[in-house]
Design an enzyme around this catalytic site. Structure first.
Site, PDB file in Angstrom:
ATOM      1  N   ARG A  45     -10.113  27.536 -28.659  1.00 10.30           N
ATOM      2  CA  ARG A  45      -9.074  26.652 -29.214  1.00 10.30           C
ATOM      3  C   ARG A  45      -9.536  26.020 -30.531  1.00 10.30           C
ATOM      4  O   ARG A  45      -8.745  25.524 -31.305  1.00 10.30           O
ATOM      5  CB  ARG A  45      -8.685  25.590 -28.191  1.00 10.30           C
ATOM      6  CG  ARG A  45      -9.817  24.718 -27.745  1.00 10.30           C
ATOM      7  CD  ARG A  45      -9.366  23.699 -26.729  1.00 10.30           C
ATOM      8  NE  ARG A  45     -10.527  23.075 -26.105  1.00 10.30           N
ATOM      9  CZ  ARG A  45     -10.466  22.137 -25.209  1.00 10.30           C
ATOM     10  NH1 ARG A  45      -9.293  21.696 -24.801  1.00 10.30           N
ATOM     11  NH2 ARG A  45     -11.566  21.622 -24.695  1.00 10.30           N
ATOM     12  N   HIS A 165     -22.407  36.916 -11.015  1.00 11.43           N
ATOM     13  CA  HIS A 165     -23.553  37.505 -11.726  1.00 11.43           C
ATOM     14  C   HIS A 165     -24.778  37.686 -10.822  1.00 11.43           C
ATOM     15  O   HIS A 165     -25.696  38.412 -11.176  1.00 11.43           O
ATOM     16  CB  HIS A 165     -23.901  36.709 -12.983  1.00 11.43           C
ATOM     17  CG  HIS A 165     -24.475  35.363 -12.711  1.00 11.43           C
ATOM     18  ND1 HIS A 165     -23.704  34.246 -12.518  1.00 11.43           N
ATOM     19  CD2 HIS A 165     -25.752  34.947 -12.592  1.00 11.43           C
ATOM     20  CE1 HIS A 165     -24.481  33.211 -12.303  1.00 11.43           C
ATOM     21  NE2 HIS A 165     -25.734  33.601 -12.337  1.00 11.43           N
ATOM     22  N   GLU A 203     -33.096  24.923  -6.775  1.00 12.82           N
ATOM     23  CA  GLU A 203     -33.514  24.958  -8.186  1.00 12.82           C
ATOM     24  C   GLU A 203     -33.998  23.593  -8.649  1.00 12.82           C
ATOM     25  O   GLU A 203     -33.609  22.570  -8.084  1.00 12.82           O
ATOM     26  CB  GLU A 203     -32.382  25.485  -9.080  1.00 12.82           C
ATOM     27  CG  GLU A 203     -31.073  24.793  -8.902  1.00 12.82           C
ATOM     28  CD  GLU A 203     -29.917  25.487  -9.617  1.00 12.82           C
ATOM     29  OE1 GLU A 203     -30.111  26.562 -10.201  1.00 12.82           O
ATOM     30  OE2 GLU A 203     -28.818  24.914  -9.604  1.00 12.82           O
ATOM     31  N   ASP A 222     -20.228  25.841  -5.761  1.00  8.86           N
ATOM     32  CA  ASP A 222     -20.939  26.439  -6.884  1.00  8.86           C
ATOM     33  C   ASP A 222     -21.895  27.548  -6.431  1.00  8.86           C
ATOM     34  O   ASP A 222     -22.066  28.541  -7.136  1.00  8.86           O
ATOM     35  CB  ASP A 222     -21.734  25.346  -7.619  1.00  8.86           C
ATOM     36  CG  ASP A 222     -22.266  25.843  -8.951  1.00  8.86           C
ATOM     37  OD1 ASP A 222     -21.492  26.479  -9.689  1.00  8.86           O
ATOM     38  OD2 ASP A 222     -23.459  25.611  -9.244  1.00  8.86           O
ATOM     39  N   HIS A 227     -22.157  32.922  -4.505  1.00 10.07           N
ATOM     40  CA  HIS A 227     -23.393  33.714  -4.561  1.00 10.07           C
ATOM     41  C   HIS A 227     -24.036  33.971  -3.187  1.00 10.07           C
ATOM     42  O   HIS A 227     -24.392  35.084  -2.857  1.00 10.07           O
ATOM     43  CB  HIS A 227     -24.429  33.030  -5.446  1.00 10.07           C
ATOM     44  CG  HIS A 227     -23.922  32.698  -6.817  1.00 10.07           C
ATOM     45  ND1 HIS A 227     -23.228  33.582  -7.592  1.00 10.07           N
ATOM     46  CD2 HIS A 227     -24.023  31.564  -7.562  1.00 10.07           C
ATOM     47  CE1 HIS A 227     -22.935  33.020  -8.755  1.00 10.07           C
ATOM     48  NE2 HIS A 227     -23.395  31.797  -8.754  1.00 10.07           N
ATOM     49  N   LYS A 326     -30.057  21.183  -5.796  1.00 13.31           N
ATOM     50  CA  LYS A 326     -30.522  20.918  -7.163  1.00 13.31           C
ATOM     51  C   LYS A 326     -31.632  19.876  -7.143  1.00 13.31           C
ATOM     52  O   LYS A 326     -31.758  19.131  -6.167  1.00 13.31           O
ATOM     53  CB  LYS A 326     -29.355  20.363  -7.990  1.00 13.31           C
ATOM     54  CG  LYS A 326     -28.382  21.417  -8.480  1.00 13.31           C
ATOM     55  CD  LYS A 326     -27.430  20.791  -9.499  1.00 13.31           C
ATOM     56  CE  LYS A 326     -26.489  21.811 -10.092  1.00 13.31           C
ATOM     57  NZ  LYS A 326     -27.176  22.869 -10.854  1.00 13.31           N
TER      58      LYS A 326
HETATM   59  P1  NDP Z   1     -16.957  25.148 -20.980  1.00 10.71           P
HETATM   60  O1  NDP Z   1     -16.496  23.828 -20.529  1.00 10.71           O
HETATM   61  O2  NDP Z   1     -18.173  25.213 -21.845  1.00 10.71           O
HETATM   62  O3  NDP Z   1     -15.687  25.800 -21.726  1.00 10.71           O
HETATM   63  C1  NDP Z   1     -15.495  27.162 -21.875  1.00 10.71           C
HETATM   64  C2  NDP Z   1     -14.440  27.431 -22.938  1.00 10.71           C
HETATM   65  O4  NDP Z   1     -13.164  26.988 -22.501  1.00 10.71           O
HETATM   66  C3  NDP Z   1     -14.688  26.757 -24.279  1.00 10.71           C
HETATM   67  O5  NDP Z   1     -14.379  27.694 -25.290  1.00 10.71           O
HETATM   68  C4  NDP Z   1     -13.696  25.623 -24.276  1.00 10.71           C
HETATM   69  O6  NDP Z   1     -13.278  25.254 -25.550  1.00 10.71           O
HETATM   70  C5  NDP Z   1     -12.552  26.254 -23.546  1.00 10.71           C
HETATM   71  N1  NDP Z   1     -11.631  25.267 -23.002  1.00 10.71           N
HETATM   72  C6  NDP Z   1     -11.933  24.221 -22.203  1.00 10.71           C
HETATM   73  N2  NDP Z   1     -10.807  23.565 -21.867  1.00 10.71           N
HETATM   74  C7  NDP Z   1      -9.797  24.197 -22.495  1.00 10.71           C
HETATM   75  C8  NDP Z   1      -8.378  23.987 -22.553  1.00 10.71           C
HETATM   76  N3  NDP Z   1      -7.806  22.995 -21.878  1.00 10.71           N
HETATM   77  N4  NDP Z   1      -7.651  24.837 -23.307  1.00 10.71           N
HETATM   78  C9  NDP Z   1      -8.218  25.851 -23.974  1.00 10.71           C
HETATM   79  N5  NDP Z   1      -9.544  26.100 -23.944  1.00 10.71           N
HETATM   80  C10 NDP Z   1     -10.315  25.286 -23.220  1.00 10.71           C
HETATM   81  O7  NDP Z   1     -17.143  26.048 -19.681  1.00 10.71           O
HETATM   82  P2  NDP Z   1     -18.280  27.107 -19.353  1.00 10.71           P
HETATM   83  O8  NDP Z   1     -18.492  27.968 -20.522  1.00 10.71           O
HETATM   84  O9  NDP Z   1     -19.435  26.388 -18.773  1.00 10.71           O
HETATM   85  O10 NDP Z   1     -17.633  27.931 -18.146  1.00 10.71           O
HETATM   86  C11 NDP Z   1     -16.620  28.881 -18.334  1.00 10.71           C
HETATM   87  C12 NDP Z   1     -16.341  29.581 -17.015  1.00 10.71           C
HETATM   88  O11 NDP Z   1     -17.523  30.253 -16.581  1.00 10.71           O
HETATM   89  C13 NDP Z   1     -15.982  28.638 -15.881  1.00 10.71           C
HETATM   90  O12 NDP Z   1     -15.052  29.277 -15.047  1.00 10.71           O
HETATM   91  C14 NDP Z   1     -17.292  28.463 -15.143  1.00 10.71           C
HETATM   92  O13 NDP Z   1     -17.104  28.141 -13.794  1.00 10.71           O
HETATM   93  C15 NDP Z   1     -17.900  29.836 -15.287  1.00 10.71           C
HETATM   94  N6  NDP Z   1     -19.356  29.852 -15.196  1.00 10.71           N
HETATM   95  C16 NDP Z   1     -20.108  29.088 -16.030  1.00 10.71           C
HETATM   96  C17 NDP Z   1     -21.478  29.124 -15.948  1.00 10.71           C
HETATM   97  C18 NDP Z   1     -22.334  28.315 -16.878  1.00 10.71           C
HETATM   98  O14 NDP Z   1     -23.548  28.253 -16.644  1.00 10.71           O
HETATM   99  N7  NDP Z   1     -21.771  27.677 -17.904  1.00 10.71           N
HETATM  100  C19 NDP Z   1     -22.169  29.958 -14.940  1.00 10.71           C
HETATM  101  C20 NDP Z   1     -21.270  30.768 -14.148  1.00 10.71           C
HETATM  102  C21 NDP Z   1     -19.919  30.689 -14.280  1.00 10.71           C
HETATM  103  P3  NDP Z   1     -14.019  24.088 -26.393  1.00 10.71           P
HETATM  104  O15 NDP Z   1     -15.289  24.682 -26.890  1.00 10.71           O
HETATM  105  O16 NDP Z   1     -13.041  23.801 -27.463  1.00 10.71           O
HETATM  106  O17 NDP Z   1     -14.218  22.948 -25.419  1.00 10.71           O
END
Ligand code: NDP
Length: 456
Positions: A45, A165, A203, A222, A227, A326
């Site tokens: 976004r 993963h 962890e 989680d 997992h 954790k």
């Molecule tokens: P983030 O909170 O870092 O956000 C991921 C992305 O989503 C960013 O690009 C963010 O944009 C965008 N975003 C958030 N809210 C909105 C919204 N309302 N509208 C449009 N875009 C939005 O999440 P993660 O990257 O941590 O996680 C992403 C997915 O991966 C989740 O489903 C999570 O459960 C899963 N996951 C994450 C892991 C991790 O270690 N991070 C591990 C395993 C799974 P912006 O940058 O602008 O906020």
């Protein structure tokens, strides 16, 4: 293997998952297999330029020392588009930028993923488009079923990759080789010879700035719901005839369907706790309840334990304990298979009739089997010793494996829709009992090894 042409489109490219896991996975894969030609499209976004995006990709690649022709190709061609994920037109416009087969990776919070999938319903997606969906897949069984229905309206099931993963961890996949390819284990892999199984994934990490997500999930969702139940499925599944996606998924789903709470009672089969302030290694951690993004009233657990049973001919009566926490001082990440004792021990073999214990280390892949032998002292005195092997990690990291499956159209590591729903079925009643206050929320000091509760 070369690609006839695929474009990885990351929705949520500005997020934590993309930077920390997904892009390094891609970098590692392209380094190992430099003949691949993959196009990468980032989206989010935020209004980022192509240069901003490429520097994020470069930084993520550098964490795995990614290099070579395929990496250079991605770095010089990758583009970024700002997209409103609720807009069918904008999403369709993003997909039109792809060359070859699009792989749409939803690296988005679950609610935003559902919105984006809905918006894709009417998009005319190119033949073969893959949807890659992250965990948590929904937030309970009902929402997982709804999400499955939504996804089915966009592409056929064979083009859906639900990502866990852990299934890309070579240390987890070692379970299959060990139990299926060894005559000394294969015939013993059942209730007649195995007394209990523990799957532990503790962890040292605390929240690491992810309080906003974690506080709504907790350890049960989680880690256990996804997992650890998937790992358990690998242990209990009937051996598939072939290791292709169809046979493997069917065997795994059948295994998950057989899993029930121990004594079918969420109050006695589950335990929960959260950490108080303490020191983990060199790091001071505040109490979980005081971390940013945490609402203490939500009573989210940072450590969960669950006793379950696979109620089928092979496993009935064998307790499986799943545990993850954790902020643990000396974390263990392992599968522990405890065999039954031998039926009879000659009296003159002095010493205890101790069961054989097989430990698979999910961190470094090592395997250890505790056995009894005659000791070095008195010839008939039993002593405990260990057969150990270092297996080591695979060439790719887990996200590299996951992405390789998508690019090669091999869904074996992905989760079947039914598998995602079954995970929720198993934990939903526990979460209800917890929400109703039927199971106490205990505490443990960060840096300790967490509570040790009685088990079946
Ligand atoms: P983030 O909170 O870092 O956000 C991921 C992305 O989503 C960013 O690009 C963010 O944009 C965008 N975003 C958030 N809210 C909105 C919204 N309302 N509208 C449009 N875009 C939005 O999440 P993660 O990257 O941590 O996680 C992403 C997915 O991966 C989740 O489903 C999570 O459960 C899963 N996951 C994450 C892991 C991790 O270690 N991070 C591990 C395993 C799974 P912006 O940058 O602008 O906020």
């Amino acid at each position: 293997m070369t690609d006839s042409g695929s474009t990885l489109i990351i929705l949520g490219g500005t997020g934590d998952l993309a930077a920390r896991l997904l892009l390094p996975g891609l970098g590692k894969l392209l380094t190992e297999e430099p003949e691949r030609r993959v196009m990468l499209l980032g989206s989010g976004r935020k209004q980022w330029s192509d240069d901003q995006w490429r520097s994020t990709v470069r930084e993520a690649f550098s964490t795995v020392d990614a290099h070579g022709a395929a990496v250079d190709h991605v770095l010089s061609t990758s583009r970024y588009l700002a997209v409103d994920y609720s807009s069918p037109e904008e999403l369709a416009g993003l997909v039109r930028e792809a060359h070859g087969k699009p792989i749409i990776y939803f690296a988005l919070p679950p609610g935003v993923t559902a919105t984006a999938v809905k918006a894709l319903q009417d998009a005319q997606l190119p033949e073969g488009t893959v949807l890659a969906l992250e965990k948590p897949f929904g937030n309970d069984r009902r929402s997982a079923t709804e999400l499955n229905e939504l996804v089915a309206g966009v592409v056929p099931e064979s083009q859906v990759f639900r990502v866990d993963h852990f299934m890309g961890e070579s240390t987890v996949l070692n379970i299959l080789g060990l139990r299926l390819a060894n005559r000394v284990f294969e015939p013993l892999w059942n209730r007649d010879h195995i007394a209990r199984v523990e799957i532990v994934y503790d962890e040292q990490l605390g929240l690491e700035g992810r309080g906003g997500y974690y506080d709504k999930a907790g350890a049960m969702v989680d880690m256990l719901q996804s997992h650890l139940l998937q790992i358990m499925a690998l242990i209990v599944m009937e051996p598939p005839a072939e290791l292709d996606a169809a046979d493997f998924h069917a065997a795994k789903v059948q295994a998950l369907r057989s899993i029930h709470l121990w004594r079918n009672d969420p109050r006695t089969a589950s335990r929960r706790a959260r950490y108080t302030a303490g020191t983990v290694g060199e790091r001071e951690l505040p109490a979980y309840a005081e971390e940013d993004g945490v609402d203490p009233e939500r009573n989210t657990e940072t450590l969960a334990e669950l006793d379950v049973e696979a109620t089928n001919r092979r496993w009935a009566g064998v307790p499986f304990t799943l545990r993850s926490g954790k902020a643990i001082g000396q974390p263990r990440q392992e599968v522990i298979v405890t065999f039954r004792e031998v039926p009879h021990l000659p009296e003159r073999l002095n010493g205890k009739n101790r069961p054989n214990v097989l430990r698979l280390n999910l961190g470094d892949g090592s395997v250890d089997l505790g056995i009894n032998v005659n000791g070095s002292g008195h010839p008939l005195e039993l002593q405990r010793t260990h057969l150990s092997a270092d297996v080591g990690p695979g060439d790719l990291n887990p996200y590299g494996e996951v992405l390789r499956g998508m690019l090669d159209e091999d869904a074996i590591l992905a989760l079947d829709g039914a598998a995602a729903e079954e995970g929720w079925r198993i934990v939903d009643s526990v979460r209800e009992a917890w929400a109703g206050g039927e199971v106490p929320l205990d505490e443990y000091e960060a840096g300790s090894n967490g509570p040790q509760w009685p088990r079946p």
